[in-house]
Motif scaffolding. Structure first.
Motif, mmCIF file in Angstrom:
data_model
loop_
_atom_site.group_PDB
_atom_site.id
_atom_site.type_symbol
_atom_site.label_atom_id
_atom_site.label_comp_id
_atom_site.label_asym_id
_atom_site.label_seq_id
_atom_site.Cartn_x
_atom_site.Cartn_y
_atom_site.Cartn_z
ATOM 1 N N ALA A 73 0.797 -1.098 0.129
ATOM 2 C CA ALA A 73 -0.126 0.042 -0.120
ATOM 3 C C ALA A 73 0.864 1.165 -0.008
ATOM 4 N N SER A 74 1.861 1.293 0.855
ATOM 5 C CA SER A 74 2.721 2.424 0.884
ATOM 6 C C SER A 74 3.273 2.677 -0.438
ATOM 7 N N SER A 75 3.971 1.527 -0.983
ATOM 8 C CA SER A 75 4.564 1.812 -2.365
ATOM 9 C C SER A 75 3.702 2.334 -3.380
ATOM 10 N N ILE A 76 2.496 1.902 -3.427
ATOM 11 C CA ILE A 76 1.421 2.379 -4.318
ATOM 12 C C ILE A 76 1.256 4.048 -3.931
ATOM 13 N N ILE A 77 1.098 4.116 -2.541
ATOM 14 C CA ILE A 77 0.697 5.620 -2.253
ATOM 15 C C ILE A 77 1.901 6.499 -2.864
ATOM 16 N N ASN A 78 3.101 6.242 -2.514
ATOM 17 C CA ASN A 78 4.400 6.927 -2.699
ATOM 18 C C ASN A 78 4.150 7.185 -4.402
ATOM 19 N N GLU A 79 4.053 6.251 -5.022
ATOM 20 C CA GLU A 79 4.158 6.362 -6.576
ATOM 21 C C GLU A 79 3.086 7.081 -7.181
ATOM 22 N N ASN A 80 1.711 7.004 -6.660
ATOM 23 C CA ASN A 80 0.695 7.681 -7.083
ATOM 24 C C ASN A 80 0.642 9.113 -6.568
ATOM 25 N N THR A 81 1.435 9.475 -5.653
ATOM 26 C CA THR A 81 1.234 10.815 -4.915
ATOM 27 C C THR A 81 2.653 11.709 -5.027
ATOM 28 N N LYS A 82 3.426 11.303 -5.753
ATOM 29 C CA LYS A 82 4.774 11.608 -5.685
ATOM 30 C C LYS A 82 4.713 13.344 -6.153
ATOM 31 N N SER A 83 3.763 13.611 -6.996
ATOM 32 C CA SER A 83 3.722 14.728 -7.547
ATOM 33 C C SER A 83 3.232 15.648 -6.530
ATOM 34 N N LEU A 84 2.144 15.130 -5.924
ATOM 35 C CA LEU A 84 1.383 15.774 -4.894
ATOM 36 C C LEU A 84 2.232 16.232 -3.655
ATOM 37 N N LYS A 85 3.029 15.516 -3.338
ATOM 38 C CA LYS A 85 3.918 15.595 -2.393
ATOM 39 C C LYS A 85 4.843 16.598 -2.593
ATOM 40 N N ASP A 86 5.372 16.373 -3.674
ATOM 41 C CA ASP A 86 6.446 17.580 -4.330
ATOM 42 C C ASP A 86 5.757 19.016 -4.125
ATOM 43 N N GLU A 87 4.552 19.064 -4.792
ATOM 44 C CA GLU A 87 3.640 20.488 -4.686
ATOM 45 C C GLU A 87 3.573 20.770 -3.140
ATOM 46 N N LEU A 88 3.132 20.019 -2.280
ATOM 47 C CA LEU A 88 3.062 20.295 -0.853
ATOM 48 C C LEU A 88 4.145 20.667 -0.077
#
Length: 324
Positions: A24-39
């Motif tokens: 689950a963590s791997s999928i979250i990191n992969e799919n939310t990377k751009s959002l995290k960068d923006e945040l």
């Protein structure tokens, strides 16, 4: 790894908790990377903006001081009437909260140094009233803020009183009277503003409606608590004086109580229907997507706990009732 790849390659029934968590963590990191960068970028911008706000706020205060100094230089030093009006304008236009403690100490010391003994108490009372009123009216009328203002003023006065033991009682009594008068004036002003406040400005009050109503109904208690708290934190002689003055103040707060209750009544009459609408909005919020997700997660958490409890009971039974 995409969800489709996971579906094709991973058998969840064979994974333990940590393995599922890793997937689950791997999928979250992969799919939310751009959002995290923006945040992260926004947080950096926020930090930068907050630093600039603090800097500009300080510069604004300094600019105000400079302007008032320049204005004062234009007035004849013997023209005490004009100087007094200018100083009153300064009190009303300078943000007092950030430098309240220093202002109170300076005002009391000046009153003691430049006034006759018979006048000093009256001047201290008046200046504390003005400082209390001007500082409270700068912001919202809520317990935490008002308590902090009153506590700061009284604490600063205590510092001067303890350094002047011969007149400490006079200083503290004048301070308490000034605080009471300033608080009373602030609440009375709030009441008058309520009467003429357009309904378009209702959002200013609705968010804090219940809190403000509660605060208004216990303004006398708030005042007495501030005095008691400061007394508890002071040395023995100051504590004794403050407790005695506080006991006397019980009988001098009728006007404060009366104005507070009048204000609460005006607020109730003007805004209670609007507050009810706010409650309806809150009820609507309970059915929002975020609320539904919170509820769903709560149910899921209950399910996890129920499953764990069921497993524990089953394990316990297997120990208590071994197979024959």
């Amino acid at each position: 790894m995409s969800l489709q790849e996971i579906k094709n390659n991973i058998e969840f029934d064979k994974l333990n908790l940590n393995e599922i968590k890793e997937v689950a963590s791997s999928i979250i990191n992969e799919n939310t990377k751009s959002l995290k960068d923006e945040l992260e970028e926004l947080l950096l911008q926020k930090e930068h903006i907050e630093r600039n706000l603090e800097k500009k706020s300080h510069e604004l205060q300094e600019a105000k001081y400079k302007i008032f100094d320049e204005l004062e230089a234009l007035i004849d030093k013997d023209d005490t009437h004009s100087l007094s009006k200018l100083h009153q304008a300064k009190l009303q236009l300078i943000d007092l909260f950030d430098l309240l403690s220093e202002t109170v100490e300076s005002a009391i010391i000046t009153a003691l140094e430049k006034s006759k003994d018979s006048e000093a108490n009256e001047i201290i009372e008046e200046v504390i009233k003005e400082l209390t009123y001007e500082t409270i009216k700068e912001g919202t009328l809520n317990t935490i803020r008002v308590r902090k203002i009153l506590s700061t003023i009284l604490h600063s006065s205590i510092n001067i009183a303890e350094a002047s033991p011969n007149i400490s009682e006079e200083i503290l009594e004048a301070t308490l009277k000034g605080m009471r008068a300033g608080l009373l004036q602030s609440i009375d002003r709030f009441k008058k503003r309520l009467v003429y406040m357009p309904l378009e400005a209702k959002h200013i009050l609705i968010e804090d409606y219940d809190t403000i109503m509660e605060d208004l109904n216990q303004s006398d208690t708030l005042f007495l608590q501030v005095v008691q708290t400061q007394a508890n934190e002071s040395d023995l002689s100051t504590r004794k004086i403050l407790i005695e003055l506080n006991n006397k103040m019980h009988y001098d707060l009728e006007e404060l109580i009366h104005v507070s209750k009048e204000t609460a009544q005006v607020m109730r009459e003007r805004f209670s229907s609007l507050a009810k609408k706010a409650v309806k909005k809150a009820d609507t919020a309970l059915h929002s997507e975020a609320a539904k997700e919170a509820k769903r997660m709560g149910i899921q958490a209950w399910g996890v706990a129920k499953t764990a409890l069921g497993s524990a009971i089953k394990s316990a039974k297997s120990v208590i009732e071994p197979k024959e």
